[in-house]
Each structure stands twice: as structure tokens, then as C-alpha cells.
Design a protein around this motif. Sequence first.
Motif, PDB file in Angstrom:
ATOM      1  N   PRO A 135       0.832  -1.213   0.000  1.00 11.99           N
ATOM      2  CA  PRO A 135       0.000   0.000   0.000  1.00 11.99           C
ATOM      3  C   PRO A 135       0.862   1.256   0.000  1.00 11.99           C
ATOM      4  CG  PRO A 135      -0.852  -1.606   1.561  1.00 11.99           C
ATOM      5  CD  PRO A 135       0.458  -2.149   1.078  1.00 11.99           C
ATOM      6  N   GLY A 136       0.535   2.164  -0.880  1.00 10.53           N
ATOM      7  CA  GLY A 136       1.281   3.417  -0.974  1.00 10.53           C
ATOM      8  C   GLY A 136       2.342   3.422  -2.052  1.00 10.53           C
ATOM      9  N   GLU A 137       2.828   2.253  -2.458  1.00  5.86           N
ATOM     10  CA  GLU A 137       3.910   2.212  -3.452  1.00  5.86           C
ATOM     11  C   GLU A 137       3.470   2.779  -4.793  1.00  5.86           C
ATOM     12  OE1 GLU A 137       6.051  -1.415  -4.003  1.00  5.86           O
ATOM     13  OE2 GLU A 137       6.259  -1.793  -1.866  1.00  5.86           O
ATOM     14  N   LEU A 138       2.232   2.509  -5.192  1.00  2.11           N
ATOM     15  CA  LEU A 138       1.764   2.992  -6.487  1.00  2.11           C
ATOM     16  C   LEU A 138       1.788   4.513  -6.556  1.00  2.11           C
ATOM     17  CD1 LEU A 138       0.580   2.216  -9.251  1.00  2.11           C
ATOM     18  CD2 LEU A 138      -1.704   2.325  -8.201  1.00  2.11           C
ATOM     19  N   THR A 139       1.613   5.167  -5.410  1.00  2.00           N
ATOM     20  CA  THR A 139       1.562   6.633  -5.406  1.00  2.00           C
ATOM     21  C   THR A 139       2.915   7.268  -5.688  1.00  2.00           C
ATOM     22  OG1 THR A 139       2.011   6.869  -3.022  1.00  2.00           O
ATOM     23  CG2 THR A 139      -0.278   6.512  -3.690  1.00  2.00           C
ATOM     24  N   THR A 140       3.980   6.482  -5.669  1.00  2.00           N
ATOM     25  CA  THR A 140       5.319   7.024  -5.920  1.00  2.00           C
ATOM     26  C   THR A 140       5.743   6.876  -7.371  1.00  2.00           C
ATOM     27  OG1 THR A 140       6.468   4.932  -5.396  1.00  2.00           O
ATOM     28  CG2 THR A 140       5.961   6.424  -3.556  1.00  2.00           C
ATOM     29  N   THR A 141       4.884   6.300  -8.206  1.00  2.00           N
ATOM     30  CA  THR A 141       5.248   6.048  -9.592  1.00  2.00           C
ATOM     31  C   THR A 141       5.049   7.297 -10.457  1.00  2.00           C
ATOM     32  OG1 THR A 141       3.025   5.296 -10.176  1.00  2.00           O
ATOM     33  CG2 THR A 141       4.583   3.628  -9.365  1.00  2.00           C
ATOM     34  N   ALA A 142       5.666   7.276 -11.623  1.00  2.00           N
ATOM     35  CA  ALA A 142       5.483   8.376 -12.578  1.00  2.00           C
ATOM     36  C   ALA A 142       4.026   8.470 -13.018  1.00  2.00           C
ATOM     37  CB  ALA A 142       6.391   8.165 -13.792  1.00  2.00           C
ATOM     38  N   TRP A 143       3.363   7.324 -13.097  1.00  2.00           N
ATOM     39  CA  TRP A 143       1.934   7.327 -13.459  1.00  2.00           C
ATOM     40  C   TRP A 143       1.132   8.146 -12.463  1.00  2.00           C
ATOM     41  CZ3 TRP A 143      -1.924   5.519 -10.233  1.00  2.00           C
ATOM     42  CH2 TRP A 143      -3.211   5.546 -10.772  1.00  2.00           C
ATOM     43  N   ALA A 144       1.338   7.898 -11.162  1.00  2.00           N
ATOM     44  CA  ALA A 144       0.584   8.607 -10.130  1.00  2.00           C
ATOM     45  C   ALA A 144       0.868  10.100 -10.166  1.00  2.00           C
ATOM     46  CB  ALA A 144       0.902   8.028  -8.748  1.00  2.00           C
ATOM     47  N   THR A 145       2.116  10.458 -10.412  1.00  2.00           N
ATOM     48  CA  THR A 145       2.473  11.874 -10.491  1.00  2.00           C
ATOM     49  C   THR A 145       1.781  12.541 -11.666  1.00  2.00           C
ATOM     50  OG1 THR A 145       4.628  11.460  -9.467  1.00  2.00           O
ATOM     51  CG2 THR A 145       4.383  13.485 -10.748  1.00  2.00           C
ATOM     52  N   ARG A 177      -0.966  11.649 -13.192  1.00  2.00           N
ATOM     53  CA  ARG A 177      -2.415  11.680 -13.028  1.00  2.00           C
ATOM     54  C   ARG A 177      -2.857  12.523 -11.834  1.00  2.00           C
ATOM     55  NH1 ARG A 177      -6.059  10.294 -16.714  1.00  2.00           N
ATOM     56  NH2 ARG A 177      -7.467   9.521 -15.075  1.00  2.00           N
ATOM     57  N   GLY A 178      -1.925  12.937 -10.993  1.00  2.00           N
ATOM     58  CA  GLY A 178      -2.319  13.654  -9.788  1.00  2.00           C
ATOM     59  C   GLY A 178      -3.122  12.787  -8.851  1.00  2.00           C
ATOM     60  N   ALA A 179      -2.720  11.528  -8.730  1.00  2.00           N
ATOM     61  CA  ALA A 179      -3.492  10.545  -7.966  1.00  2.00           C
ATOM     62  C   ALA A 179      -3.459  10.793  -6.467  1.00  2.00           C
ATOM     63  CB  ALA A 179      -2.988   9.132  -8.277  1.00  2.00           C
ATOM     64  N   VAL A 180      -2.476  11.547  -6.003  1.00  2.00           N
ATOM     65  CA  VAL A 180      -2.365  11.888  -4.587  1.00  2.00           C
ATOM     66  C   VAL A 180      -2.193  13.388  -4.482  1.00  2.00           C
ATOM     67  CG1 VAL A 180      -0.969  11.625  -2.498  1.00  2.00           C
ATOM     68  CG2 VAL A 180      -1.397   9.648  -3.954  1.00  2.00           C
ATOM     69  N   VAL A 181      -2.823  13.977  -3.448  1.00  5.18           N
ATOM     70  CA  VAL A 181      -2.709  15.422  -3.262  1.00  5.18           C
ATOM     71  C   VAL A 181      -2.255  15.716  -1.833  1.00  5.18           C
ATOM     72  CG1 VAL A 181      -4.413  16.021  -5.011  1.00  5.18           C
ATOM     73  CG2 VAL A 181      -5.157  15.579  -2.673  1.00  5.18           C
ATOM     74  N   ASP A 182      -1.664  16.868  -1.667  1.00  5.29           N
ATOM     75  CA  ASP A 182      -1.238  17.336  -0.356  1.00  5.29           C
ATOM     76  C   ASP A 182      -2.320  18.246   0.226  1.00  5.29           C
ATOM     77  OD1 ASP A 182       2.080  17.660  -1.646  1.00  5.29           O
ATOM     78  OD2 ASP A 182       1.297  16.072  -0.352  1.00  5.29           O
ATOM     79  N   ARG A 202      -0.813  13.798   3.026  1.00  2.00           N
ATOM     80  CA  ARG A 202      -1.081  13.268   1.686  1.00  2.00           C
ATOM     81  C   ARG A 202      -2.307  12.355   1.724  1.00  2.00           C
ATOM     82  NH1 ARG A 202       3.163  10.050  -0.758  1.00  2.00           N
ATOM     83  NH2 ARG A 202       2.566  10.886  -2.772  1.00  2.00           N
ATOM     84  N   VAL A 203      -3.229  12.581   0.792  1.00  2.00           N
ATOM     85  CA  VAL A 203      -4.422  11.747   0.680  1.00  2.00           C
ATOM     86  C   VAL A 203      -4.679  11.450  -0.797  1.00  2.00           C
ATOM     87  CG1 VAL A 203      -5.446  12.711   2.777  1.00  2.00           C
ATOM     88  CG2 VAL A 203      -6.035  13.692   0.549  1.00  2.00           C
ATOM     89  N   PRO A 204      -5.402  10.383  -1.086  1.00  2.00           N
ATOM     90  CA  PRO A 204      -5.720  10.082  -2.487  1.00  2.00           C
ATOM     91  C   PRO A 204      -6.691  11.099  -3.071  1.00  2.00           C
ATOM     92  CG  PRO A 204      -6.796   8.521  -1.020  1.00  2.00           C
ATOM     93  CD  PRO A 204      -5.862   9.322  -0.178  1.00  2.00           C
ATOM     94  N   ASN A 205      -6.471  11.441  -4.315  1.00  2.00           N
ATOM     95  CA  ASN A 205      -7.350  12.361  -5.028  1.00  2.00           C
ATOM     96  C   ASN A 205      -8.538  11.587  -5.588  1.00  2.00           C
ATOM     97  OD1 ASN A 205      -8.285  14.718  -6.131  1.00  2.00           O
ATOM     98  ND2 ASN A 205      -6.563  15.041  -7.517  1.00  2.00           N
ATOM     99  N   SER A 206      -9.568  12.298  -6.002  1.00  2.00           N
ATOM    100  CA  SER A 206     -10.709  11.643  -6.643  1.00  2.00           C
ATOM    101  C   SER A 206     -10.282  11.098  -8.006  1.00  2.00           C
ATOM    102  CB  SER A 206     -11.859  12.639  -6.799  1.00  2.00           C
ATOM    103  OG  SER A 206     -11.454  13.731  -7.601  1.00  2.00           O
ATOM    104  N   PRO A 207     -10.963  10.048  -8.502  1.00  2.00           N
ATOM    105  CA  PRO A 207     -10.523   9.383  -9.728  1.00  2.00           C
ATOM    106  C   PRO A 207     -11.118   9.929 -11.003  1.00  2.00           C
ATOM    107  CG  PRO A 207     -12.250   8.094  -8.715  1.00  2.00           C
ATOM    108  CD  PRO A 207     -12.018   9.272  -7.806  1.00  2.00           C
ATOM    109  N   TRP A 208     -12.023  10.913 -10.921  1.00  2.00           N
ATOM    110  CA  TRP A 208     -12.721  11.367 -12.117  1.00  2.00           C
ATOM    111  C   TRP A 208     -11.970  12.511 -12.784  1.00  2.00           C
ATOM    112  CZ3 TRP A 208     -15.117  12.879  -7.363  1.00  2.00           C
ATOM    113  CH2 TRP A 208     -15.736  11.818  -6.689  1.00  2.00           C
ATOM    114  N   ARG A 209     -12.066  12.555 -14.111  1.00  2.00           N
ATOM    115  CA  ARG A 209     -11.515  13.666 -14.873  1.00  2.00           C
ATOM    116  C   ARG A 209     -12.624  14.192 -15.779  1.00  2.00           C
ATOM    117  NH1 ARG A 209      -8.731  12.541 -11.459  1.00  2.00           N
ATOM    118  NH2 ARG A 209      -6.492  12.120 -11.377  1.00  2.00           N
ATOM    119  N   PHE A 210     -13.165  15.351 -15.445  1.00  2.00           N
ATOM    120  CA  PHE A 210     -14.248  15.958 -16.212  1.00  2.00           C
ATOM    121  C   PHE A 210     -13.657  16.949 -17.204  1.00  2.00           C
ATOM    122  CE2 PHE A 210     -16.352  14.457 -12.429  1.00  2.00           C
ATOM    123  CZ  PHE A 210     -17.659  14.155 -12.806  1.00  2.00           C
TER     124      PHE A 210
END
Length: 414
Positions: free
Chosen positions: A329-339, A341-346, A356-364
Motif C-alpha cells: 500500500p502506498g507504493e503505487l503513489t510514488t510512480t510516474a503514473w501517479a504523479t 495523473r495527480g493521484a495523490v494530493v497534499d 497526503r491523501v488520495p485524489n478523486s478518480p474522475w476527470r471531467f
Amino acid sequence: MGVVTSPTPTARPLTGVRVLDLSRVLSGPHCTRMLADMGADVIKVEPPAGDLTRFATPRRHGLSSYFVQQNVGKRNLSIDLATPGGAEILLQLVEHADVLVENYRPGVMTRLGLDADAARARNPRLIYASISGYGQTGPWVNRRAYAPVVEAEAGIVASQGNARGGALAKDPHSHADVYTSLETASAILAALYQREHTGEGQWIDVSMAETMLYVNEHLHDALWEGGDDPQWIRSFRPGDYLVLTVANGESLVVSGHPAERGTFDFFIAAMDRQDLADDPRFVDVAARLANFDELRGIIGDFAATIPDAATFEERFAQHQLAVGRVRQPGELTTTAWATDRGAVVDVDDRGGGTIRVPNSPWRFSSSPDVGVSGVPKYRGEDNRSLLADLLGYDDDRLDALERSGVLSSRLPGA
């Protein structure tokens, strides 16, 4: 509809919708966090004791990271709803709300005089959503229900145990809470849409138990009566999907049952083991299932010869097989993909730092600002400003409510 006091530069899909969030812990708070991320003005109404998750750890500056993840971006009131004055304040707020979400045990809101009938009498356009373990009606209406017990009743714990050779254990995730929050949010959005046509709100009754039946994609198999073709794998059997380890110790999962028609051919092609197609142990689906441990061993031995997960994935992708690395858990947030996509926010920790918490998954495409925003609030932090703005309470009245205990707060240094 209510008016959001601090709109984002680009309107979000739910800008203008006001939500009263009377829920605690997870099933309700995650639902209302979704609505907040989509732009709703969510007002969390906490009892004087506070949401249980405020006392979880880790925590900083009086804010637990668990609470922050589920409640960031909401305004906060702390009202003792068990008092006549507190209940009346809530009903006055209902007149200015579009949605109310609660996850108390059935009967509690009725005893408080805040049930759906009472609330909708004050505001017929209100959408009132109740989350409970087994629903607002039926023989189990009074049973205590939390995610682990509902998951046990719904067969999830047994299903997970079956995948572990019969060893029963509760995994660390609250599936019933999270799935129910998603189903409730979907129902609220549908009710908002329906209200545009009817002008009327309604009461939504969502149970965790029914949710766990509804989202179980394999329940049809348990309900099936009669035989089946032995040359097909029932409902894909993803519990059999292989977890493999390559030479450098990395583990990975391959999506697809290696005994399945077609998928078996992909596996043996990726391993360059066409000879297995003629092996009597693996000649058809039934034979492969009967000798599944041997097939799994052959694939596992092959995986051990591959130097790393990247090489394994490249090779198997060439043969139409999807591969994912087993990450902590948490490792995926350190990848270039997560960066990217903005998958985690401060999130502001209210003390000069961030959480740090997970961002919402939708892109409108028309609402690029959708996502986590705002700051986590302390209990009762917005008591005075909200009741002044929405209900017109003056300082004398607010002071009296605080002295009587109807309103309370827990702020840093207080």
C-alpha cells in the motif's frame, strides 16, 4: 438549491448543491466526500463527542489522517441533536439543503424527531439518504451492523477464505462501507436528476447487506441451480489467478485463468512451451483443472527464470496477458503514473505542513477543478459563521447556544 460560499474558479458538476452530512466513520463520510469533490457544499454535522475517526492515528495538529481523507473539503458544525434546540437548528438547516445523509442505526433519527418525514415536511425538495446495515425495514432492522459483520453475513469472508484454502480471516479493508458509500452517492445523483423533472425530493434507504449482494459479481454462480459444462470455468474463478515471483524476488499477478480456453494458449506461448498443448494432463479445461496444481507449478518455475517483473510483463504482454506488480500500500503513489495523473494530493494539516491523501478518480473535461480541495475542519469550527450566514443567528443567540451546550467546538488551544 443552496449556494456554495466559496466556488472554485471553474464550476464543478455539483456546484450549488448543499449537503448536510450527519454520518460518521466511513460509509457516509466517503459518500459525502465524493459529493464535495464534485463541488457540493457539504456541511458535516458532528455530535459533541465527535466522529470516531477523529481519534484515530496517525494524527497531527489534532487531525487524524483517517478523518482528513474522508472529510477534507467539508464545512463543520457541532450540534447536540439530542437536545430540542439542537434538533430545531438541524430542521432549520434542512430548509436550506438539497441532500441529507445519515448512517445512524434505524430508529435513532426518529427518536430525535429528525427522520425523513420530519425533515421533508420542512423541505419537500430534500433528498434524504439513510445508510444502515440491513435496511430501515425487515426482521434484522435492529441488529448492530458494521462492515466486518455484514461482509461475514454476505459471504465475502467465506469467499476470501475459500481462496486461501479454507483459512478464514477478515482482510483489512472495509468493503461494505466503501461499496455502500458508492451506491449511496449514485442514488443521490439519480434522485437529484429526478428532482429536476418532478420538483420533489425523496427518501433513499440503502443497506450494506444488499449492497454486498449487489456488487458481488460472482453471486449469480452461488444462486445457479443445475449442472454446467465442465469445459468452461464458472464465473472466471479469479481466485485461481496466479501470483508469481520472478528471479529478483518481485511478485506479480497475471490476469486470466491459466486453465481457461484461449488463456491457456496465451500462457504456453509466452513460456514457449507449446509441448504442453499435447500433454494429456492439460489437453482440455477439465483436465487442466484436475491437474491445476501441476500447471501452476510449471508456470511458477518458469517465472523464477525471468530476471525481473518488467521483463516478465513485456514478454507476457506480447501474448495478450495483463500483468500487475504486487506492490505494498502506498507504493503505487510514488510512480510516474501517479504523479502524471495527480493521484495523490497534499492537504493542509492546519499547522504549516501537509497530509497526503488520495485524489478523486474522475476527470471531467468541462470541470478541470474536480478533486480534493479545501482544508480539514476542526469540530464545530464553522458553527458561528454557518448559522449566522444560513439562519441569521446573531452573536447573542450563538453565545446562548454555546453556553447551553447545544453548540460546541474543539479547536486548537481550546
